[in-house]
Write a protein that holds these residues in place. Structure first.
Motif, PDB file in Angstrom:
ATOM      1  N   ASP A 258      29.884  42.698  23.363  1.00  6.29           N
ATOM      2  CA  ASP A 258      29.888  42.856  21.916  1.00  6.29           C
ATOM      3  C   ASP A 258      31.157  42.304  21.278  1.00  6.29           C
ATOM      4  O   ASP A 258      32.215  42.934  21.326  1.00  6.29           O
ATOM      5  N   GLN A 259      31.054  41.131  20.721  1.00 10.50           N
ATOM      6  CA  GLN A 259      32.099  40.550  19.881  1.00 10.50           C
ATOM      7  C   GLN A 259      33.434  40.322  20.576  1.00 10.50           C
ATOM      8  O   GLN A 259      34.486  40.307  19.931  1.00 10.50           O
ATOM      9  N   ALA A 260      33.415  40.142  21.887  1.00 18.44           N
ATOM     10  CA  ALA A 260      34.652  39.726  22.556  1.00 18.44           C
ATOM     11  C   ALA A 260      34.996  38.311  22.086  1.00 18.44           C
ATOM     12  O   ALA A 260      34.136  37.439  22.022  1.00 18.44           O
ATOM     13  N   GLU A 261      36.258  38.097  21.767  1.00 22.67           N
ATOM     14  CA  GLU A 261      36.612  36.807  21.173  1.00 22.67           C
ATOM     15  C   GLU A 261      36.486  35.665  22.168  1.00 22.67           C
ATOM     16  O   GLU A 261      35.999  34.587  21.830  1.00 22.67           O
ATOM     17  N   TRP A 262      36.955  35.893  23.407  1.00 22.41           N
ATOM     18  CA  TRP A 262      36.885  34.855  24.436  1.00 22.41           C
ATOM     19  C   TRP A 262      36.363  35.471  25.729  1.00 22.41           C
ATOM     20  O   TRP A 262      36.638  36.636  26.027  1.00 22.41           O
ATOM     21  N   PRO A 263      35.615  34.709  26.512  1.00 22.90           N
ATOM     22  CA  PRO A 263      35.192  35.213  27.830  1.00 22.90           C
ATOM     23  C   PRO A 263      36.392  35.592  28.692  1.00 22.90           C
ATOM     24  O   PRO A 263      37.493  35.070  28.530  1.00 22.90           O
ATOM     25  N   ALA A 264      36.154  36.501  29.624  1.00 22.02           N
ATOM     26  CA  ALA A 264      37.237  37.027  30.453  1.00 22.02           C
ATOM     27  C   ALA A 264      37.861  35.969  31.350  1.00 22.02           C
ATOM     28  O   ALA A 264      38.963  36.177  31.864  1.00 22.02           O
ATOM     29  N   ALA A 265      37.190  34.841  31.552  1.00 22.71           N
ATOM     30  CA  ALA A 265      37.763  33.759  32.352  1.00 22.71           C
ATOM     31  C   ALA A 265      39.086  33.272  31.772  1.00 22.71           C
ATOM     32  O   ALA A 265      39.955  32.791  32.515  1.00 22.71           O
ATOM     33  N   TYR A 266      39.269  33.418  30.476  1.00 27.56           N
ATOM     34  CA  TYR A 266      40.495  32.948  29.834  1.00 27.56           C
ATOM     35  C   TYR A 266      41.684  33.865  30.126  1.00 27.56           C
ATOM     36  O   TYR A 266      42.829  33.477  29.905  1.00 27.56           O
ATOM     37  N   ASP A 267      41.414  35.069  30.603  1.00 29.95           N
ATOM     38  CA  ASP A 267      42.485  35.957  31.066  1.00 29.95           C
ATOM     39  C   ASP A 267      42.651  35.883  32.574  1.00 29.95           C
ATOM     40  O   ASP A 267      43.770  35.857  33.094  1.00 29.95           O
ATOM     41  N   ALA A 268      41.528  35.869  33.305  1.00 31.81           N
ATOM     42  CA  ALA A 268      41.589  35.824  34.766  1.00 31.81           C
ATOM     43  C   ALA A 268      42.184  34.506  35.256  1.00 31.81           C
ATOM     44  O   ALA A 268      42.857  34.463  36.286  1.00 31.81           O
ATOM     45  N   GLY A 269      41.937  33.420  34.528  1.00 33.07           N
ATOM     46  CA  GLY A 269      42.433  32.110  34.939  1.00 33.07           C
ATOM     47  C   GLY A 269      43.938  32.040  35.063  1.00 33.07           C
ATOM     48  O   GLY A 269      44.470  31.742  36.138  1.00 33.07           O
ATOM     49  N   PRO A 270      44.679  32.310  33.995  1.00 30.54           N
ATOM     50  CA  PRO A 270      46.149  32.260  34.090  1.00 30.54           C
ATOM     51  C   PRO A 270      46.710  33.236  35.118  1.00 30.54           C
ATOM     52  O   PRO A 270      47.704  32.941  35.791  1.00 30.54           O
ATOM     53  N   ASP A 271      46.073  34.398  35.262  1.00 25.83           N
ATOM     54  CA  ASP A 271      46.572  35.384  36.222  1.00 25.83           C
ATOM     55  C   ASP A 271      46.491  34.881  37.657  1.00 25.83           C
ATOM     56  O   ASP A 271      47.307  35.274  38.503  1.00 25.83           O
ATOM     57  N   LEU A 272      45.507  34.042  37.954  1.00 30.30           N
ATOM     58  CA  LEU A 272      45.371  33.534  39.318  1.00 30.30           C
ATOM     59  C   LEU A 272      46.618  32.764  39.734  1.00 30.30           C
ATOM     60  O   LEU A 272      47.107  32.902  40.861  1.00 30.30           O
ATOM     61  N   TRP A 273      47.158  31.951  38.814  1.00 30.15           N
ATOM     62  CA  TRP A 273      48.305  31.100  39.152  1.00 30.15           C
ATOM     63  C   TRP A 273      49.604  31.892  39.211  1.00 30.15           C
ATOM     64  O   TRP A 273      50.592  31.410  39.791  1.00 30.15           O
ATOM     65  N   LYS A 274      49.642  33.088  38.651  1.00 33.89           N
ATOM     66  CA  LYS A 274      50.844  33.916  38.721  1.00 33.89           C
ATOM     67  C   LYS A 274      51.075  34.463  40.128  1.00 33.89           C
ATOM     68  O   LYS A 274      52.167  34.936  40.425  1.00 33.89           O
ATOM     69  N   ARG A 275      50.065  34.408  40.976  1.00 36.04           N
ATOM     70  CA  ARG A 275      50.129  35.034  42.293  1.00 36.04           C
ATOM     71  C   ARG A 275      50.216  34.012  43.424  1.00 36.04           C
ATOM     72  O   ARG A 275      49.939  34.323  44.575  1.00 36.04           O
ATOM     73  N   THR A 276      50.580  32.788  43.079  1.00 32.82           N
ATOM     74  CA  THR A 276      50.635  31.733  44.093  1.00 32.82           C
ATOM     75  C   THR A 276      51.579  30.630  43.650  1.00 32.82           C
ATOM     76  O   THR A 276      51.880  30.496  42.450  1.00 32.82           O
ATOM     77  N   ASP A 277      52.033  29.826  44.606  1.00 33.62           N
ATOM     78  CA  ASP A 277      52.831  28.646  44.282  1.00 33.62           C
ATOM     79  C   ASP A 277      51.948  27.428  44.039  1.00 33.62           C
ATOM     80  O   ASP A 277      52.439  26.380  43.609  1.00 33.62           O
ATOM     81  N   TYR A 278      50.658  27.549  44.346  1.00 40.26           N
ATOM     82  CA  TYR A 278      49.744  26.450  44.070  1.00 40.26           C
ATOM     83  C   TYR A 278      49.549  26.299  42.563  1.00 40.26           C
ATOM     84  O   TYR A 278      49.724  27.251  41.788  1.00 40.26           O
ATOM     85  N   THR A 279      49.171  25.094  42.149  1.00 35.60           N
ATOM     86  CA  THR A 279      48.869  24.820  40.747  1.00 35.60           C
ATOM     87  C   THR A 279      47.524  24.108  40.669  1.00 35.60           C
ATOM     88  O   THR A 279      46.918  23.763  41.696  1.00 35.60           O
ATOM     89  N   VAL A 280      47.070  23.850  39.462  1.00 35.29           N
ATOM     90  CA  VAL A 280      45.781  23.169  39.293  1.00 35.29           C
ATOM     91  C   VAL A 280      45.796  21.788  39.946  1.00 35.29           C
ATOM     92  O   VAL A 280      44.753  21.297  40.389  1.00 35.29           O
ATOM     93  N   GLU A 281      46.961  21.151  40.027  1.00 38.12           N
ATOM     94  CA  GLU A 281      47.053  19.823  40.622  1.00 38.12           C
ATOM     95  C   GLU A 281      46.755  19.844  42.125  1.00 38.12           C
ATOM     96  O   GLU A 281      46.412  18.809  42.706  1.00 38.12           O
ATOM     97  N   ASP A 282      46.874  20.991  42.749  1.00 37.01           N
ATOM     98  CA  ASP A 282      46.641  21.098  44.189  1.00 37.01           C
ATOM     99  C   ASP A 282      45.170  21.297  44.549  1.00 37.01           C
ATOM    100  O   ASP A 282      44.790  21.165  45.712  1.00 37.01           O
ATOM    101  N   VAL A 283      44.329  21.621  43.573  1.00 38.59           N
ATOM    102  CA  VAL A 283      42.943  22.007  43.849  1.00 38.59           C
ATOM    103  C   VAL A 283      42.087  20.776  44.139  1.00 38.59           C
ATOM    104  O   VAL A 283      42.081  19.805  43.388  1.00 38.59           O
ATOM    105  N   ASP A 284      41.360  20.846  45.244  1.00 38.47           N
ATOM    106  CA  ASP A 284      40.511  19.731  45.666  1.00 38.47           C
ATOM    107  C   ASP A 284      39.058  19.890  45.252  1.00 38.47           C
ATOM    108  O   ASP A 284      38.333  18.888  45.128  1.00 38.47           O
ATOM    109  N   THR A 285      38.600  21.117  45.063  1.00 39.12           N
ATOM    110  CA  THR A 285      37.218  21.347  44.633  1.00 39.12           C
ATOM    111  C   THR A 285      37.135  22.698  43.948  1.00 39.12           C
ATOM    112  O   THR A 285      37.900  23.619  44.252  1.00 39.12           O
TER     113      THR A 285
END
Length: 388
Positions: A258-285
């Motif tokens: 109900d009326q969430a402004e953005w899907p939760a992926a927009y919060d879970a996404g940045p949090d993933l990178w806070k827990r690792t030294d990897y970045t989006v540039e390292d992702v192969d698939t």
């Protein structure tokens, strides 16, 4: 390494539509394959995790509980968990990772079993709880308006991208078209995708909820997927190539649509990178949840592969997300092409690709890092997987 968690075994049952095989037997098929893949025995499994546990009110959605698996396989479990109250499907694997990191378990069997197609063939057994004279909770705001499907709810997010950022149906269609191409190379998807989807066929399909058409919606299927999660100090018991769970994240925004402004992926996404030294540039698939075709766009943007409002431009033409593109996506076909495995199929395929076992659909090069995601709307969970 001892405090790390690894995916050490993967298994999947037959995937089909209205399969006659009982869903518990499908689960046992996938469990045996996963345990054999890891080189373990069931005597070594000491934890069982699932999402969302047995759904007594709607067995077609989740017909098998952790207790069923423990009983059927004779597992001596130190910890078990099956609940809907998690960020999203892959959160069960993240929880298993925490269990082995804390030393509670050594080898955890994680599973997701669906029987939504078979359940429709036997509604008295699998869908009896769906018949109600009244509605309550969140459904009281949707059911009276015939908005009972998440397609209606997801379409509202997608329409914002149409009106605010200029997304076209031709661009959106590349998610389903890419999934279809990859599914044609996936033996387990043969019951779901029998011919490659073209843009003309996509554009002429009937609309379900604007801008989503028939091919933007995943198809009910019957299957079970099993993932074995092991402790780092138990790898000497494993025969398969272990894939490290480098990071995980999840997010829940109100738990209703109900009326969430953005899907939760927009919060879970940045949090993933806070827990690792990897970045989006390292992702192969990337193996992104595509219960509806718009959802991978939210993960592209939420994880930072592109800016907010730019996901549809990235997938235009389908070249960047193809198997030989810069960011191969949903290489087994996703749920649009290979059936609604409800999240766990993405972890299964990520491990398959990182091990180089994709066969005809294997991406080129030597992939070492993958992201798998699950959930849409207000629910989201993601895993970052690495072959060290």
């Amino acid at each position: 390494m001892a405090r790390e968690a690894y995916i050490t075994g993967i298994g999947q049952s037959e995937v089909g539509v209205r399969l006659p095989r009982h869903p518990l037997l499908l689960t046992l098929d996938a469990a045996r394959e996963a345990v054999t893949d890891a080189g373990l025995t069931f005597d070594q499994i000491d934890g069982v995790f699932s999402f969302p546990g047995k759904a007594a009110g709607y067995l077609a959605f989740s017909p098998v509980g952790t207790d069923d698996v423990i009983e059927a396989l004779g597992i001596k479990s130190k910890w078990q968990m099956g609940a809907m109250e998690q960020p999203a499907q892959l959160a069960a694997i993240a929880m298993a990772a925490w269990a082995v990191k804390e030393g509670i378990c050594r080898h955890v069997l994680c599973f997701r079993t669906v029987y939504e197609a078979g359940g429709m063939a036997d509604p008295a057994t699998y869908m009896a709880g769906m018949k109600q004279d009244t509605v309550s909770g969140a459904s009281q705001w949707t059911s009276p308006f015939w908005a009972t499907s998440a397609a209606c709810w997801t379409a509202q997010y997608a329409n914002r991208h149409v009106h605010r950022y200029g997304m076209t149906r031709e661009q959106l269609g590349q998610i389903a078209i890419n999934g279809s191409k990859n599914a044609m190379l996936n033996p387990r998807a043969r019951a779901i995708t029998k011919e490659e989807l073209t843009l003309d066929k996509y554009m002429s399909a009937r609309l379900i909820s604007t801008p989503l058409c028939l091919y933007d919606c995943d198809r009910f299927s019957d299957a079970s997927t099993v993932i074995i999660v092991s402790a780092g100090d138990a790898l000497d018991e494993i025969k398969a190539t272990p894939i490290r769970i480098a990071a995980s994240s999840g997010s829940v925004d109100r738990y209703s649509w109900d009326q969430a402004e953005w899907p939760a992926a927009y919060d879970a996404g940045p949090d993933l990178w806070k827990r690792t030294d990897y970045t989006v540039e390292d992702v192969d698939t990337v193996q992104f949840y595509d219960g509806f075709a718009f959802l991978p766009i939210t993960w592209l943007e939420g994880l930072g592969f592109v800016g907010k409002g730019e996901g549809h431009k990235f997938i235009e033409g389908g070249h960047r997300i193809a198997r030989d593109g810069e960011l191969p996506m949903n290489t087994a076909g996703g749920q649009l092409g290979a059936g609604r495995l409800h999240g766990f199929g993405f972890a299964h395929e990520a491990v398959t690709q990182l091990r180089g076992q994709g066969g005809e659909r294997q991406i080129p090069g030597d992939p070492k890092v993958a992201v798998a995601s699950s959930g849409g709307g207000p629910l989201a969970a993601a895993l970052l997987l690495a072959r060290d």
